[in-house]
Design a protein around this motif. Structure first.
Motif, PDB file in Angstrom:
ATOM      1  N   VAL A   1      -3.656   5.713  -0.905  1.00 53.25           N
ATOM      2  CA  VAL A   1      -3.974   4.287  -0.880  1.00 53.25           C
ATOM      3  C   VAL A   1      -4.364   3.949   0.549  1.00 53.25           C
ATOM      4  O   VAL A   1      -3.701   4.358   1.502  1.00 53.25           O
ATOM      5  CB  VAL A   1      -2.788   3.424  -1.358  1.00 53.25           C
TER       6      VAL A   1
ATOM      7  N   CYS B   1     -11.606   0.372   1.244  1.00 56.13           N
ATOM      8  CA  CYS B   1     -10.966  -0.649   0.399  1.00 56.13           C
ATOM      9  C   CYS B   1     -11.950  -1.310  -0.548  1.00 56.13           C
ATOM     10  O   CYS B   1     -11.867  -2.503  -0.830  1.00 56.13           O
ATOM     11  CB  CYS B   1     -10.237  -1.680   1.245  1.00 56.13           C
TER      12      CYS B   1
ATOM     13  N   VAL C   1      -5.874  -8.824  -0.358  1.00 63.45           N
ATOM     14  CA  VAL C   1      -6.700  -9.073   0.827  1.00 63.45           C
ATOM     15  C   VAL C   1      -6.232 -10.399   1.421  1.00 63.45           C
ATOM     16  O   VAL C   1      -6.073 -11.381   0.707  1.00 63.45           O
ATOM     17  CB  VAL C   1      -8.198  -9.163   0.455  1.00 63.45           C
TER      18      VAL C   1
ATOM     19  N   ALA D   1       0.836  -1.207   0.000  1.00 62.05           N
ATOM     20  CA  ALA D   1       0.000   0.000   0.000  1.00 62.05           C
ATOM     21  C   ALA D   1       0.869   1.255   0.000  1.00 62.05           C
ATOM     22  O   ALA D   1       0.608   2.199  -0.756  1.00 62.05           O
ATOM     23  CB  ALA D   1      -0.935  -0.012   1.210  1.00 62.05           C
TER      24      ALA D   1
ATOM     25  N   GLY E   1      -6.516  -0.858  -0.678  1.00 64.84           N
ATOM     26  CA  GLY E   1      -7.291  -0.439  -1.840  1.00 64.84           C
ATOM     27  C   GLY E   1      -7.122   1.028  -2.136  1.00 64.84           C
ATOM     28  O   GLY E   1      -6.537   1.782  -1.347  1.00 64.84           O
ATOM     29  N   THR E   2      -7.679   1.459  -3.269  1.00 64.08           N
ATOM     30  CA  THR E   2      -7.530   2.842  -3.705  1.00 64.08           C
ATOM     31  C   THR E   2      -8.696   3.728  -3.288  1.00 64.08           C
ATOM     32  O   THR E   2      -8.656   4.920  -3.525  1.00 64.08           O
ATOM     33  CB  THR E   2      -7.378   2.895  -5.241  1.00 64.08           C
TER      34      THR E   2
ATOM     35  N   THR F   1     -12.172  -0.750  -3.672  1.00 65.03           N
ATOM     36  CA  THR F   1     -11.431  -1.092  -4.882  1.00 65.03           C
ATOM     37  C   THR F   1     -10.062  -1.609  -4.461  1.00 65.03           C
ATOM     38  O   THR F   1      -9.124  -0.842  -4.289  1.00 65.03           O
ATOM     39  CB  THR F   1     -11.265   0.149  -5.788  1.00 65.03           C
ATOM     40  N   PRO F   2      -9.914  -2.911  -4.265  1.00 68.44           N
ATOM     41  CA  PRO F   2      -8.659  -3.436  -3.737  1.00 68.44           C
ATOM     42  C   PRO F   2      -7.517  -3.377  -4.750  1.00 68.44           C
ATOM     43  O   PRO F   2      -7.731  -3.397  -5.961  1.00 68.44           O
ATOM     44  CB  PRO F   2      -8.991  -4.886  -3.383  1.00 68.44           C
ATOM     45  N   LEU F   3      -6.307  -3.265  -4.207  1.00 68.55           N
ATOM     46  CA  LEU F   3      -5.110  -3.344  -5.046  1.00 68.55           C
ATOM     47  C   LEU F   3      -4.926  -4.768  -5.528  1.00 68.55           C
ATOM     48  O   LEU F   3      -5.466  -5.710  -4.958  1.00 68.55           O
ATOM     49  CB  LEU F   3      -3.875  -2.921  -4.241  1.00 68.55           C
TER      50      LEU F   3
ATOM     51  N   ALA G   1      -6.708  -5.558   4.210  1.00 67.33           N
ATOM     52  CA  ALA G   1      -6.838  -5.306   2.778  1.00 67.33           C
ATOM     53  C   ALA G   1      -6.228  -3.948   2.453  1.00 67.33           C
ATOM     54  O   ALA G   1      -6.106  -3.076   3.317  1.00 67.33           O
ATOM     55  CB  ALA G   1      -8.304  -5.333   2.358  1.00 67.33           C
TER      56      ALA G   1
ATOM     57  N   ASN H   1      -6.716 -10.088  -5.450  1.00 68.09           N
ATOM     58  CA  ASN H   1      -6.852  -8.881  -4.634  1.00 68.09           C
ATOM     59  C   ASN H   1      -5.873  -8.904  -3.469  1.00 68.09           C
ATOM     60  O   ASN H   1      -5.539  -9.960  -2.948  1.00 68.09           O
ATOM     61  CB  ASN H   1      -8.278  -8.759  -4.108  1.00 68.09           C
TER      62      ASN H   1
END
Length: 164
Positions: free
Chosen positions: A79, A96, A110, A68, A91-92, A98-100, A89, A108
């Motif tokens: 992030v 979260c 997560v 992240a 994400g953007t 929208t996970p990375l 988790a 994902n």
């Protein structure tokens, strides 16, 4: 009469010492005891994988926090890291949603906690310079017998991630 003994493999028989093969009873008993002690100590470590799973989860969780931070710097945007009692988790978007993408698995970013491990709930973000929104410590509470509790700390100014 031959002076070769059948158990001496063609060597001359000595009256004081007769060649023999095999183990003595004492050697066999000591060997069985050593194998029994090793089995009692080592075998449960390989069969009980809970502590290994807990350590693996800790390492994966630290990798997600580091991912992240590095992604925030690379993409020059915020992030988020979302920690619940049972998963972590990155994400953007806030929460979260929208996970990375995990670069190792392609899925994902997560990770779910294994049985016996709970996390302290904490959510924070990294800005485009890699600094966290607040100094954060994620505590891993462990109920697995013989295993220790662990932490992931994120420094306030630098965003340095320490896993211990």
């Amino acid at each position: 009469m031959s002076n070769l003994h059948p158990f001496c493999f063609g060597r001359p028989m000595n009256r004081r010492l007769i060649c023999s093969r095999g183990f003595t009873v004492i050697e066999l008993v000591v060997t069985i005891v050593v194998i029994g002690v090793l089995a009692a100590v080592v075998l449960p470590r390989f069969i009980g994988r809970d502590s290994f799973d807990a350590r693996g989860f800790h390492d994966k969780a630290a990798a997600i926090v580091r991912l992240a931070q590095k992604t925030a710097v690379a993409w020059r945007r915020n992030v988020f890291v979302c920690v619940s009692a049972t998963q972590i988790a990155a994400g953007t978007a806030a929460g979260c949603a929208t996970p990375l993408v995990n670069p190792v698995s392609g899925g994902n970013a997560v990770e779910a906690a294994p049985l016996g491990v709970t996390l302290s709930v904490a959510s924070f973000s990294f800005d485009r310079l890699g600094r966290p929104s607040a100094a954060t410590t994620i505590t891993f509470t462990n109920t697995i017998p013989g295993d220790i509790s662990r932490q992931i700390s994120v420094a306030a100014e630098t965003g340095y991630v320490t896993a211990n």
